[in-house]
Design an enzyme around this catalytic site. Structure first.
Site, PDB file in Angstrom:
ATOM      1  N   ILE A  51      38.099 -59.561  -8.362  1.00  0.00           N
ATOM      2  CA  ILE A  51      38.594 -58.635  -9.369  1.00  0.00           C
ATOM      3  C   ILE A  51      37.728 -58.866 -10.601  1.00  0.00           C
ATOM      4  O   ILE A  51      37.540 -60.011 -11.026  1.00  0.00           O
ATOM      5  CB  ILE A  51      40.097 -58.858  -9.666  1.00  0.00           C
ATOM      6  N   SER A  52      37.134 -57.818 -11.136  1.00  0.00           N
ATOM      7  CA  SER A  52      36.196 -57.956 -12.246  1.00  0.00           C
ATOM      8  C   SER A  52      36.881 -58.532 -13.482  1.00  0.00           C
ATOM      9  O   SER A  52      38.095 -58.380 -13.678  1.00  0.00           O
ATOM     10  CB  SER A  52      35.592 -56.596 -12.599  1.00  0.00           C
TER      11      SER A  52
END
Length: 207
Positions: A51-52
């Protein structure tokens, strides 16, 4: 997170800040890593995916310039966090994931949290979602060697695609490109980034 990681780096669009404040980021990562949910880095979500970091999510959302009601194609659902942020801003999100386990878990999570304006598809994001095209915006959460031609075709004229371009596991460039009236793309490189590479060839399914 909002004040220091996002607003402190120059993203002041209140719609983006409000949307990210409403989405419970810790519910989109593995429970054993939830202490890292709001830290300033990407977090693994399994299957070689991440997840960025919050700033990158906010930046890509800003570059997309999505208006309420816009149809947005997302390539790389992951845990569903970016899709949730876009949905909170009033977008109609069509998101494609190539890893079946993530497709199933993100679908369950988004439904449980009430994100009815997100449709998911298991398939190869390289080919987009032709049945739902055209899109006002396309956001790609995986690095490609080039911008896939099917995505260009499915982007509405005047629409924007945000995509990291470069080699796998190398520093890539985050591009923001607008589709001109003649069908050409025009834009710029924004910042260097590091995304996981494009993958595909999953059996197509929809929920």
């Amino acid at each position: 997170m909002i004040r220091f990681q996002i607003e402190g780096r120059g993203i002041t669009d209140q719609k983006i800040l409000n949307a990210m404040a409403r989405v419970p980021r810790h519910l989109f990562i593995p429970a054993e890593l939830d202490a890292q949910a709001y830290e300033d880095h990407a977090v693994p979500i399994g299957y070689g995916q991440t997840i960025s970091q919050p700033y990158i999510v906010a930046l890509m959302t800003k570059l997309l310039e999505a208006a309420e009601g816009d149809r947005i194609l997302e390539i790389g659902t992951g845990s569903g966090y970016q899709a949730a942020v876009l949905a909170e801003m009033g977008s109609r999100v069509f998101s494609i994931e190539t890893i079946e386990e993530l497709y199933r878990s993100s679908g369950s999570r988004l439904r449980k949290l009430g994100y009815e304006d997100v449709s998911l598809k298991l398939g190869d994001g390289y080919y987009g979602w032709e049945e739902e095209a055209p899109f006002e915006g396309i956001l790609v959460a995986a690095a490609a060697e080039h911008i896939p031609p099917p995505l260009i075709r499915q982007l509405k004229k005047g629409g924007i695609i945000v995509i990291p371009v470069g080699g796998a596991y190398e520093i890539q460039q985050l591009l923001v490109m607008r589709k001109e009236k003649n069908g050409d793309l025009r834009g710029r490189a924004v910042i260097p980034v590091r995304f996981v590479p494009f993958t595909g060839k999953a059996q197509e399914k929809e929920i």
